[in-house]
Design an enzyme around this catalytic site. Structure first.
Site, PDB file in Angstrom:
ATOM      1  N   ARG A 142       0.839  -1.209   0.000  1.00 25.66           N
ATOM      2  CA  ARG A 142       0.000   0.000   0.000  1.00 25.66           C
ATOM      3  C   ARG A 142       0.865   1.247   0.000  1.00 25.66           C
ATOM      4  O   ARG A 142       2.028   1.223   0.436  1.00 25.66           O
ATOM      5  CB  ARG A 142      -0.947   0.002   1.183  1.00 25.66           C
ATOM      6  CG  ARG A 142      -0.309   0.025   2.580  1.00 25.66           C
ATOM      7  CD  ARG A 142       0.051   1.405   3.058  1.00 25.66           C
ATOM      8  NE  ARG A 142       0.279   1.448   4.504  1.00 25.66           N
ATOM      9  CZ  ARG A 142       1.039   2.317   5.101  1.00 25.66           C
ATOM     10  NH1 ARG A 142       1.709   3.204   4.396  1.00 25.66           N
ATOM     11  NH2 ARG A 142       1.178   2.327   6.410  1.00 25.66           N
ATOM     12  N   GLU A 241      -6.939   7.676   7.507  1.00 27.27           N
ATOM     13  CA  GLU A 241      -5.802   8.416   8.096  1.00 27.27           C
ATOM     14  C   GLU A 241      -5.243   9.416   7.091  1.00 27.27           C
ATOM     15  O   GLU A 241      -4.897  10.545   7.435  1.00 27.27           O
ATOM     16  CB  GLU A 241      -4.721   7.422   8.537  1.00 27.27           C
ATOM     17  CG  GLU A 241      -3.485   8.105   9.061  1.00 27.27           C
ATOM     18  CD  GLU A 241      -2.515   7.127   9.717  1.00 27.27           C
ATOM     19  OE1 GLU A 241      -2.962   6.114  10.275  1.00 27.27           O
ATOM     20  OE2 GLU A 241      -1.304   7.407   9.677  1.00 27.27           O
ATOM     21  N   ARG A 245      -5.353   6.035   0.471  1.00 25.33           N
ATOM     22  CA  ARG A 245      -4.464   4.890   0.654  1.00 25.33           C
ATOM     23  C   ARG A 245      -4.742   3.999  -0.548  1.00 25.33           C
ATOM     24  O   ARG A 245      -5.900   3.604  -0.774  1.00 25.33           O
ATOM     25  CB  ARG A 245      -4.767   4.136   1.947  1.00 25.33           C
ATOM     26  CG  ARG A 245      -4.257   4.832   3.206  1.00 25.33           C
ATOM     27  CD  ARG A 245      -2.722   4.773   3.297  1.00 25.33           C
ATOM     28  NE  ARG A 245      -2.227   5.459   4.478  1.00 25.33           N
ATOM     29  CZ  ARG A 245      -2.053   4.879   5.647  1.00 25.33           C
ATOM     30  NH1 ARG A 245      -2.325   3.602   5.817  1.00 25.33           N
ATOM     31  NH2 ARG A 245      -1.592   5.573   6.658  1.00 25.33           N
ATOM     32  N   CYS A 287       0.926  11.049   9.172  1.00 21.27           N
ATOM     33  CA  CYS A 287       1.817  10.493  10.200  1.00 21.27           C
ATOM     34  C   CYS A 287       3.248  10.477   9.674  1.00 21.27           C
ATOM     35  O   CYS A 287       3.479  10.050   8.536  1.00 21.27           O
ATOM     36  CB  CYS A 287       1.372   9.079  10.556  1.00 21.27           C
ATOM     37  SG  CYS A 287       2.397   8.287  11.815  1.00 21.27           S
ATOM     38  N   THR A 289       5.501   8.458  10.145  1.00 19.05           N
ATOM     39  CA  THR A 289       5.978   7.107   9.808  1.00 19.05           C
ATOM     40  C   THR A 289       5.697   6.764   8.355  1.00 19.05           C
ATOM     41  O   THR A 289       6.233   5.788   7.840  1.00 19.05           O
ATOM     42  CB  THR A 289       5.301   6.019  10.675  1.00 19.05           C
ATOM     43  OG1 THR A 289       3.894   6.043  10.409  1.00 19.05           O
ATOM     44  CG2 THR A 289       5.558   6.234  12.150  1.00 19.05           C
ATOM     45  N   ARG A 296       4.144   0.514   2.401  1.00 18.66           N
ATOM     46  CA  ARG A 296       4.234  -0.595   3.364  1.00 18.66           C
ATOM     47  C   ARG A 296       3.888  -1.862   2.605  1.00 18.66           C
ATOM     48  O   ARG A 296       2.763  -2.021   2.120  1.00 18.66           O
ATOM     49  CB  ARG A 296       3.287  -0.410   4.549  1.00 18.66           C
ATOM     50  CG  ARG A 296       3.527  -1.480   5.637  1.00 18.66           C
ATOM     51  CD  ARG A 296       2.799  -1.172   6.934  1.00 18.66           C
ATOM     52  NE  ARG A 296       1.471  -1.714   6.997  1.00 18.66           N
ATOM     53  CZ  ARG A 296       1.149  -2.948   7.415  1.00 18.66           C
ATOM     54  NH1 ARG A 296       2.103  -3.779   7.806  1.00 18.66           N
ATOM     55  NH2 ARG A 296      -0.102  -3.338   7.457  1.00 18.66           N
ATOM     56  N   ARG A 325       3.473  -7.100  13.045  1.00 19.88           N
ATOM     57  CA  ARG A 325       2.175  -6.650  13.573  1.00 19.88           C
ATOM     58  C   ARG A 325       1.268  -7.862  13.763  1.00 19.88           C
ATOM     59  O   ARG A 325       1.574  -8.944  13.254  1.00 19.88           O
ATOM     60  CB  ARG A 325       1.481  -5.693  12.588  1.00 19.88           C
ATOM     61  CG  ARG A 325       2.220  -4.408  12.352  1.00 19.88           C
ATOM     62  CD  ARG A 325       1.435  -3.480  11.438  1.00 19.88           C
ATOM     63  NE  ARG A 325       2.146  -2.221  11.254  1.00 19.88           N
ATOM     64  CZ  ARG A 325       1.653  -1.156  10.655  1.00 19.88           C
ATOM     65  NH1 ARG A 325       0.427  -1.188  10.158  1.00 19.88           N
ATOM     66  NH2 ARG A 325       2.348  -0.061  10.533  1.00 19.88           N
ATOM     67  N   GLU A 330      -2.011  -3.014  12.789  1.00 13.40           N
ATOM     68  CA  GLU A 330      -1.346  -2.301  13.863  1.00 13.40           C
ATOM     69  C   GLU A 330      -2.134  -2.370  15.173  1.00 13.40           C
ATOM     70  O   GLU A 330      -3.367  -2.291  15.166  1.00 13.40           O
ATOM     71  CB  GLU A 330      -1.296  -0.851  13.416  1.00 13.40           C
ATOM     72  CG  GLU A 330      -0.239  -0.087  14.057  1.00 13.40           C
ATOM     73  CD  GLU A 330      -0.181   1.297  13.441  1.00 13.40           C
ATOM     74  OE1 GLU A 330      -1.197   1.793  12.942  1.00 13.40           O
ATOM     75  OE2 GLU A 330       0.910   1.861  13.484  1.00 13.40           O
TER      76      GLU A 330
HETATM   77  N1  LIG Z   1      -0.378  -9.069   3.780  1.00 10.91           N
HETATM   78  C1  LIG Z   1      -1.625  -8.828   4.159  1.00 10.91           C
HETATM   79  N2  LIG Z   1      -2.628  -9.656   3.794  1.00 10.91           N
HETATM   80  C2  LIG Z   1      -3.900  -9.415   4.159  1.00 10.91           C
HETATM   81  N3  LIG Z   1      -4.281  -8.364   4.878  1.00 10.91           N
HETATM   82  C3  LIG Z   1      -3.327  -7.507   5.270  1.00 10.91           C
HETATM   83  C4  LIG Z   1      -1.963  -7.694   4.939  1.00 10.91           C
HETATM   84  N4  LIG Z   1      -1.257  -6.668   5.474  1.00 10.91           N
HETATM   85  C5  LIG Z   1      -2.143  -5.887   6.100  1.00 10.91           C
HETATM   86  N5  LIG Z   1      -3.389  -6.377   5.998  1.00 10.91           N
HETATM   87  C6  LIG Z   1      -4.621  -5.828   6.544  1.00 10.91           C
HETATM   88  O1  LIG Z   1      -4.742  -4.479   6.204  1.00 10.91           O
HETATM   89  C7  LIG Z   1      -5.547  -3.817   7.177  1.00 10.91           C
HETATM   90  C8  LIG Z   1      -4.882  -2.532   7.610  1.00 10.91           C
HETATM   91  O2  LIG Z   1      -3.759  -2.809   8.408  1.00 10.91           O
HETATM   92  P1  LIG Z   1      -2.925  -1.674   9.158  1.00 10.91           P
HETATM   93  O3  LIG Z   1      -3.838  -0.619   9.638  1.00 10.91           O
HETATM   94  O4  LIG Z   1      -2.000  -2.323  10.117  1.00 10.91           O
HETATM   95  O5  LIG Z   1      -1.973  -1.128   8.051  1.00 10.91           O
HETATM   96  P2  LIG Z   1      -2.008  -0.028   6.931  1.00 10.91           P
HETATM   97  O6  LIG Z   1      -3.320  -0.024   6.223  1.00 10.91           O
HETATM   98  O7  LIG Z   1      -0.817  -0.332   6.120  1.00 10.91           O
HETATM   99  O8  LIG Z   1      -1.889   1.358   7.624  1.00 10.91           O
HETATM  100  P3  LIG Z   1      -1.136   1.923   8.892  1.00 10.91           P
HETATM  101  O9  LIG Z   1       0.268   1.437   8.811  1.00 10.91           O
HETATM  102  O10 LIG Z   1      -1.263   3.377   8.751  1.00 10.91           O
HETATM  103  O11 LIG Z   1      -1.883   1.382  10.083  1.00 10.91           O
HETATM  104  C9  LIG Z   1      -5.756  -4.824   8.314  1.00 10.91           C
HETATM  105  O12 LIG Z   1      -6.993  -5.460   8.180  1.00 10.91           O
HETATM  106  C10 LIG Z   1      -4.655  -5.821   8.060  1.00 10.91           C
HETATM  107  O13 LIG Z   1      -4.937  -7.105   8.549  1.00 10.91           O
HETATM  108  N1  LIG Z   2      -0.970   4.221  11.279  1.00 11.98           N
HETATM  109  C1  LIG Z   2       0.075   4.822  11.722  1.00 11.98           C
HETATM  110  N2  LIG Z   2       0.332   6.055  11.347  1.00 11.98           N
HETATM  111  N3  LIG Z   2       0.890   4.168  12.528  1.00 11.98           N
HETATM  112  C2  LIG Z   2       2.000   4.711  13.242  1.00 11.98           C
HETATM  113  C3  LIG Z   2       1.640   5.383  14.539  1.00 11.98           C
HETATM  114  C4  LIG Z   2       0.342   5.042  15.193  1.00 11.98           C
HETATM  115  C5  LIG Z   2       0.098   5.678  16.559  1.00 11.98           C
HETATM  116  N4  LIG Z   2      -0.017   7.082  16.481  1.00 11.98           N
HETATM  117  C6  LIG Z   2       1.239   5.344  17.510  1.00 11.98           C
HETATM  118  O1  LIG Z   2       1.995   6.216  17.809  1.00 11.98           O
HETATM  119  O2  LIG Z   2       1.352   4.204  17.945  1.00 11.98           O
END
Ligand SMILES: Nc1ncnc2c1ncn2[C@@H]1O[C@H](COP(=O)(O)OP(=O)(O)OP(=O)(O)O)[C@@H](O)[C@H]1O
Ligand SMILES: NC(=[NH2+])NCCC[C@H](N)C(=O)O
Length: 372
Positions: A142, A241, A245, A287, A289, A296, A325, A330
C-alpha cells in the site's frame, strides 16, 4: 509574531494570534503526565522540557499548535510514535520534534537527508516470496497520498471532506481493465457489510483511538469510503488516516504481480489528480511514519517455530529492517499464529528498495523457519 490563520481554519474554529491559554494549559498538564508515565513513545523520547518550552507557543500558517501535533501521544501513552502533522506546515514549524522522530523511525534519515525521487524500479526482478505456498497466506502493498491543496484530517472542514470524496470517487470510476471497480461510501453502508470488509482485511477499522485523539475522525463517516475492483485485489481508501491509501493485495506470495498492479493503479490515478510532495520529505502524509515512499509491503505469514518465541521473531525481523504486527494490523494481536510482517522504513530509499527490503527479509525469515 503569530502567523495568520488560513481561511478554512477560521471556519473550523481555530483562532489567529497567539496560542490560546486553554491550549497551553492542556499542553502543560499533558506534558507533565507524559514525563512521569512509562510511555515508550518516540514523543516522550524526543520532547524534552527545553524543546517543549521552545515549541509550545508556535503555530503553523494553518493555525495548528504543538497540541495538535502531540495530543494523540498525550492521550495514548502506549503509542509507539505519538505525533501527527495536522498540516504540511507542521513538519517545518515543529521540525525540531518531527526530525528526530523521523530519523529514529526511518532508521537513520537525518534532517540533512533528502528523500530520493520516486522510482518503482524493475518489477520483473520481484517474484513470489513463497512459491511452495507453505508460509505466506496473503501479500499486500500500500501507499498513501495527500491531495494537493487540502490540509490533513484535523484541519479539514465537512465541506472539504465531501468535495474530496466526490473528486476521488469520480476519478476512480474512470479506471479500466483489472482496476475497474466501484466506490462505496461509508455513509449508508450497512454495519454488516462494513464489518465483513474489515474482517476480510479490506477496509480500515472504525474508532481508532490514536486517530480519534489526534482529532482525525471529525464528521465521521462523512467523506470516508472504499473503492475496490471486482476481485478486491485493488482498493483505495478515502479519507481515513490519509486522503488516499492505494492498496494492491491478493492471496499467496506473488509480490511481483501485486506490486505491478499497485504501480499501474498509482500511475493511473496520478495522471488524474495532483498529490502533495515535499522537496525533502517525499510524499506528504499525516503520520511521520508514512512519509517518503509511503510504501508498506506486508505478508500475512505463519512461522510457528520462530513465533513460539515472539521476542525472537521480532529480533530476527528487526535484523532485516522489518516490523511485526498482529493479524488485524497495527495494535492488534496475532490470531491463529498469523503475523503481518512488513518493511519498517519508508524514507531515504526508493519505492523499489522499500518493497525489495520486505522481499529479501521475508526470504530470510522463511530460511530461519525452515532451519529451526
Ligand atoms: N499481507 C496482508 N494480507 C492481508 N491483509 C493484510 C496484509 N497486510 C495488512 N493487511 C490488513 O490491512 C488492514 C490494515 O492494516 P494496518 O492498519 O495495520 O496497516 P495499513 O493499512 O498499512 O496502515 P497503517 O500502517 O497506517 O496502520 C488490516 O486489516 C490488516 O490485517
Ligand atoms: N498508522 C500509523 N500512522 N501508525 C504509526 C503510529 C500510530 C500511533 N499514532 C502510535 O503512535 O502508535
Amino acid at each position: 509574531m503569530a502567523a495568520a490563520c488560513h481561511d478554512c481554519y477560521r471556519k473550523c474554529g481555530k483562532s489567529a494570534g497567539g496560542v490560546d491559554p486553554n491550549v497551553l494549559d492542556k499542553l502543560e498538564k499533558g506534558f507533565a503526565q507524559l514525563q512521569t508515565s512509562n510511555s515508550k513513545s518516540l514523543l516522550k523520547k524526543y520532547l524534552t522540557r527545553p524543546l517543549f518550552e521552545e515549541l509550545k507557543n508556535k503555530k503553523t500558517s494553518f493555525g495548528s499548535t504543538l497540541l495538535d501535533c502531540i495530543q494523540s501521544g498525550l492521550a495514548n501513552h502506549d503509542s509507539g510514535i505519538g505525533v501527527y502533522a495536522p498540516d504540511a506546515d507542521a513538519y517545518t514549524v515543529f521540525s525540531k520534534l518531527f526530525d528526530p522522530i523521523i530519523e529514529d523511525y526511518h532508521l537513520g534519515f537525518t534532517k540533512n537527508d533528502k528523500h530520493p525521487p520516486s522510482d518503482f524500479g524493475d518489477v520483473k526482478t520481484l517474484g513470489n516470496v513463497d512459491p511452495g505456498g507453505k508460509f505466506v497466506i496473503s501479500t499486500r502493498v500500500r501507499c498513501g497520498r495527500s491531495l494537493e491543496g487540502y490540509p490533513f484530517n484535523p484541519c479539514l472542514t465537512e465541506a472539504q471532506y465531501k468535495e474530496m470524496e466526490k473528486k476521488v470517487s469520480t476519478t476512480l470510476t474512470e479506471l479500466t481493465g483489472e482496476l475497474k471497480g466501484r466506490y462505496y461510501p461509508l455513509t449508508g453502508m450497512t454495519k454488516k457489510d462494513q464489518q465483513q470488509l474489515i474482517d476480510d482485511h479490506f477496509l480500515f477499522k472504525e474508532g481508532d483511538r490514536f486517530l480519534q485523539a489526534a482529532n482525525a475522525c471529525r464528521f465521521w463517516p462523512t467523506g470516508r469510503g472504499i473503492f475496490h475492483n471486482d476481485n478486491k485485489t485493488f482498493l483505495v481508501w478515502c479519507n481515513e488516516e490519509d486522503h488516499l491509501r492505494i492498496i494492491s493485495m491478493q492471496q499467496g506470495g506473488d509480490l511481483g504481480a501485486i506490486y505491478r498492479r499497485l504501480i499501474e493503479g498509482v500511475q493511473s490515478i496520478e495522471k488524474r489528480m495532483k498529490f502533495s510532495r515535499h522537496p525533502r520529505l517525499g510524499f506528504l502524509t499525516f503520520c511521520p511514519t508514512n512519509l517518503g515512499t509511503t510504501i508498506r509491503a506486508s505478508v500475512h505469514i505463519q512461522v510457528p517455530k520462530l513465533a513460539s518465541n515472539y521476542k525472537k521473531l521480532e529480533e530476527v525481523a528487526g535484523r532485516y529492517n522489518l516490523q511485526v504486527r498482529g493479524t488485524r494490523g497495527e495494535h492488534t494481536e496475532a490470531e491463529g499464529g498469523i503475523y503481518d510482517i512488513s518493511n519498517k522504513r519508508r524514507m531515504g530509499l526508493t519505492e523499489y528498495q522499500a518493497v525489495k527490503e520486505m522481499h529479501d527479509g521475508i526470504l530470510e525469515i522463511i530460511k530461519h523457519e525452515s532451519a529451526a
